[in-house]
Scaffold this motif. Structure first.
Motif, PDB file in Angstrom:
ATOM      1  N   PHE A 147      -1.133   1.282  13.931  1.00  0.00           N
ATOM      2  CA  PHE A 147      -1.652   0.025  13.380  1.00  0.00           C
ATOM      3  C   PHE A 147      -2.265   0.252  12.007  1.00  0.00           C
ATOM      4  N   ALA A 148      -1.896  -0.606  11.051  1.00  0.00           N
ATOM      5  CA  ALA A 148      -2.458  -0.572   9.702  1.00  0.00           C
ATOM      6  C   ALA A 148      -2.508  -2.006   9.181  1.00  0.00           C
ATOM      7  N   ILE A 149      -3.509  -2.287   8.345  1.00  0.00           N
ATOM      8  CA  ILE A 149      -3.649  -3.633   7.789  1.00  0.00           C
ATOM      9  C   ILE A 149      -4.348  -3.543   6.438  1.00  0.00           C
ATOM     10  N   ASP A 150      -3.908  -4.387   5.490  1.00  0.00           N
ATOM     11  CA  ASP A 150      -4.616  -4.517   4.225  1.00  0.00           C
ATOM     12  C   ASP A 150      -5.818  -5.412   4.474  1.00  0.00           C
TER      13      ASP A 150
ATOM     14  N   TYR B  18      -6.910  -0.496   6.130  1.00  0.00           N
ATOM     15  CA  TYR B  18      -7.349   0.135   7.373  1.00  0.00           C
ATOM     16  C   TYR B  18      -6.143   0.755   8.060  1.00  0.00           C
ATOM     17  N   GLN B  19      -6.277   2.009   8.466  1.00  0.00           N
ATOM     18  CA  GLN B  19      -5.241   2.708   9.229  1.00  0.00           C
ATOM     19  C   GLN B  19      -5.894   3.275  10.482  1.00  0.00           C
ATOM     20  N   SER B  20      -5.431   2.857  11.641  1.00  0.00           N
ATOM     21  CA  SER B  20      -5.953   3.379  12.897  1.00  0.00           C
ATOM     22  C   SER B  20      -5.667   4.875  13.005  1.00  0.00           C
ATOM     23  N   VAL B  21      -6.601   5.602  13.591  1.00  0.00           N
ATOM     24  CA  VAL B  21      -6.381   7.033  13.817  1.00  0.00           C
ATOM     25  C   VAL B  21      -5.746   7.282  15.181  1.00  0.00           C
TER      26      VAL B  21
ATOM     27  N   GLN C 215     -16.242  -0.568  -0.022  1.00  0.00           N
ATOM     28  CA  GLN C 215     -15.422  -0.661   1.176  1.00  0.00           C
ATOM     29  C   GLN C 215     -13.943  -0.440   0.879  1.00  0.00           C
ATOM     30  N   PRO C 216     -13.232   0.161   1.806  1.00  0.00           N
ATOM     31  CA  PRO C 216     -11.789   0.361   1.609  1.00  0.00           C
ATOM     32  C   PRO C 216     -11.061  -0.980   1.639  1.00  0.00           C
TER      33      PRO C 216
END
Length: 80
Positions: free
Chosen positions: A60-63, A53-56, A49-50
């Motif tokens: 919005f992005a989150i570790d 996370y980066q929204s397309v 799993q990554p």
């Protein structure tokens, strides 16, 4: 040609301050015809799993947590 239902999808994002144990939770479901007859099942192992996370669709992005759980999914059976 196969009939394809395009329905609503739901995404739930729970921040650390909104969960009892301080977890960040991201979940999504996809509505479809009933009964569901998935053509493909996958198991995503924790180590695959990554960690980010980066929204397309937005900025919005989150570790993500370093110790995720495994999960199952039923993605589209046709690649692409």
């Amino acid at each position: 040609m196969a009939k394809r239902y395009v329905g609503s999808c739901t995404t739930v994002l729970v921040g650390k301050k909104a969960s009892i144990d301080g977890s960040t939770i991201i979940a999504r479901n996809e509505d479809g015809e009933s009964p569901l007859h998935p053509q493909k099942f996958v198991y995503v192992k924790p180590e695959d799993q990554p960690r980010h996370y980066q929204s397309v669709l937005s900025k919005f992005a989150i570790d993500l947590p370093a110790d995720p759980l495994g999960y199952t999914a039923t993605p589209e059976a046709e690649e692409g």
